[in-house]
Design a protein around this motif. Sequence first.
Motif, mmCIF file in Angstrom:
data_model
loop_
_atom_site.group_PDB
_atom_site.id
_atom_site.type_symbol
_atom_site.label_atom_id
_atom_site.label_comp_id
_atom_site.label_asym_id
_atom_site.label_seq_id
_atom_site.Cartn_x
_atom_site.Cartn_y
_atom_site.Cartn_z
ATOM 1 N N LYS A 22 19.725 -0.880 18.853
ATOM 2 C CA LYS A 22 20.846 0.059 18.852
ATOM 3 C C LYS A 22 21.218 0.473 20.273
ATOM 4 C CE LYS A 22 20.308 2.101 14.262
ATOM 5 N NZ LYS A 22 20.195 3.384 13.514
ATOM 6 N N THR A 94 13.425 11.888 22.478
ATOM 7 C CA THR A 94 13.515 12.628 21.210
ATOM 8 C C THR A 94 12.911 14.020 21.340
ATOM 9 O OG1 THR A 94 11.417 11.765 20.338
ATOM 10 C CG2 THR A 94 13.390 10.478 19.889
ATOM 11 N N VAL A 103 19.192 13.333 11.961
ATOM 12 C CA VAL A 103 18.745 12.114 11.295
ATOM 13 C C VAL A 103 18.564 10.979 12.296
ATOM 14 C CG1 VAL A 103 19.357 10.345 9.600
ATOM 15 C CG2 VAL A 103 19.794 12.747 9.090
ATOM 16 N N ASP A 104 19.527 10.825 13.216
ATOM 17 C CA ASP A 104 19.436 9.749 14.199
ATOM 18 C C ASP A 104 18.222 9.928 15.103
ATOM 19 O OD1 ASP A 104 21.684 8.481 13.253
ATOM 20 O OD2 ASP A 104 23.055 9.531 14.604
ATOM 21 N N ASN A 105 17.994 11.145 15.545
ATOM 22 C CA ASN A 105 16.837 11.400 16.403
ATOM 23 C C ASN A 105 15.533 11.241 15.649
ATOM 24 O OD1 ASN A 105 17.872 11.746 18.920
ATOM 25 N ND2 ASN A 105 17.606 13.950 19.018
ATOM 26 N N SER A 106 15.542 11.591 14.352
ATOM 27 C CA SER A 106 14.344 11.418 13.538
ATOM 28 C C SER A 106 14.000 9.937 13.422
ATOM 29 C CB SER A 106 14.560 12.021 12.146
ATOM 30 O OG SER A 106 13.388 11.934 11.378
ATOM 31 N N GLU A 107 15.007 9.115 13.205
ATOM 32 C CA GLU A 107 14.798 7.666 13.141
ATOM 33 C C GLU A 107 14.289 7.145 14.486
ATOM 34 O OE1 GLU A 107 17.378 3.550 12.467
ATOM 35 O OE2 GLU A 107 18.223 5.488 11.851
ATOM 36 N N MET A 108 14.836 7.688 15.561
ATOM 37 C CA MET A 108 14.423 7.276 16.895
ATOM 38 C C MET A 108 12.971 7.678 17.157
ATOM 39 S SD MET A 108 16.402 7.939 20.506
ATOM 40 C CE MET A 108 17.953 7.335 19.847
ATOM 41 N N PHE A 110 10.532 7.826 14.930
ATOM 42 C CA PHE A 110 9.681 6.847 14.268
ATOM 43 C C PHE A 110 9.671 5.528 15.044
ATOM 44 C CE2 PHE A 110 10.272 9.562 10.469
ATOM 45 C CZ PHE A 110 8.935 9.709 10.123
ATOM 46 N N THR A 111 10.821 5.147 15.590
ATOM 47 C CA THR A 111 10.879 3.943 16.424
ATOM 48 C C THR A 111 9.934 4.086 17.603
ATOM 49 O OG1 THR A 111 13.186 3.480 15.821
ATOM 50 C CG2 THR A 111 12.373 2.500 17.870
ATOM 51 N N SER A 145 6.569 11.411 7.317
ATOM 52 C CA SER A 145 6.615 10.352 6.302
ATOM 53 C C SER A 145 6.222 10.914 4.934
ATOM 54 C CB SER A 145 5.681 9.194 6.682
ATOM 55 O OG SER A 145 6.168 8.498 7.800
#
Length: 263
Positions: A22, A94, A103-108, A110-111, A145
């Motif tokens: 991304k 993050t 949501v985007d930062n949360s996904e980041m 986990f990445t 999670s």
Amino acid sequence: LRLHADLRCGLKIASCIGSCVKQSILNILSKDLGENLHETLQQVSEKGFMEQLSSEKGFRFAHDKIQQAAYEMMPEPQRREHHMRFGLAICAHTMNDGIENDVDNSEMFFTAVNQINSGGVSVVNDNPSQKEIIARLNLRAGGRSNSFSDFTSAFKLFQHGISFLNPDHWNSQYELSLDLFDAAAEAACVINDRTAAAFYAEKLISNTRCYDDKLNCLYIAAKALRHAELLQESMESTFEILEQLGEELPRELGNNKLKTDMQ
């Protein structure tokens, strides 16, 4: 791959992130590495190795084999170092921006944690404070999670967190060890991995400093026995807990009515 060295480097970096990279990740890594990765991957895309996603969203590999080839151009130690560096850079971003309601930062987030875990303990083995930070990150990621009901991922994250603890962690990192082992035992119980639940529960129980610290794991162990339909063993374990807590048992162990009620 027959590419200029700069383009090969860009491909290697992208291969560490995954099949799709991304733009938000590219921005962070570009800043950390001091390179314009967007421009580099744009040139790679023009040569057909990657495809640019619409609306400036990033890039993806044209084929899984290309990603694999780019990844395998690096020796394993270099791959691990890249994963760790990229994960820490993304994680720092993050943490600065906050992750709770984004949501985007949360996904980041986990990445970032997954990248760090792909790097592994060996990369930071000489840095105990860094290892503790990573262990706490895994505890936090595992908890998130759990909140998404993704208990399998949570269990793996707790396992990773435990792997980053110091060798003397039951002395030097007691509270963190309690949290990670307790969480791992609970997650293992939920996903019905009785062997793992028993392993982590027993490790915690044998290293606690007081009965209260082991209470939840004793309950988890009893629950795991119940899930395995080992009713008698579960009853015995539960009664032992109650007795330690000073509770009087209204019926004798083995009472047929109690067995019927519990079934």
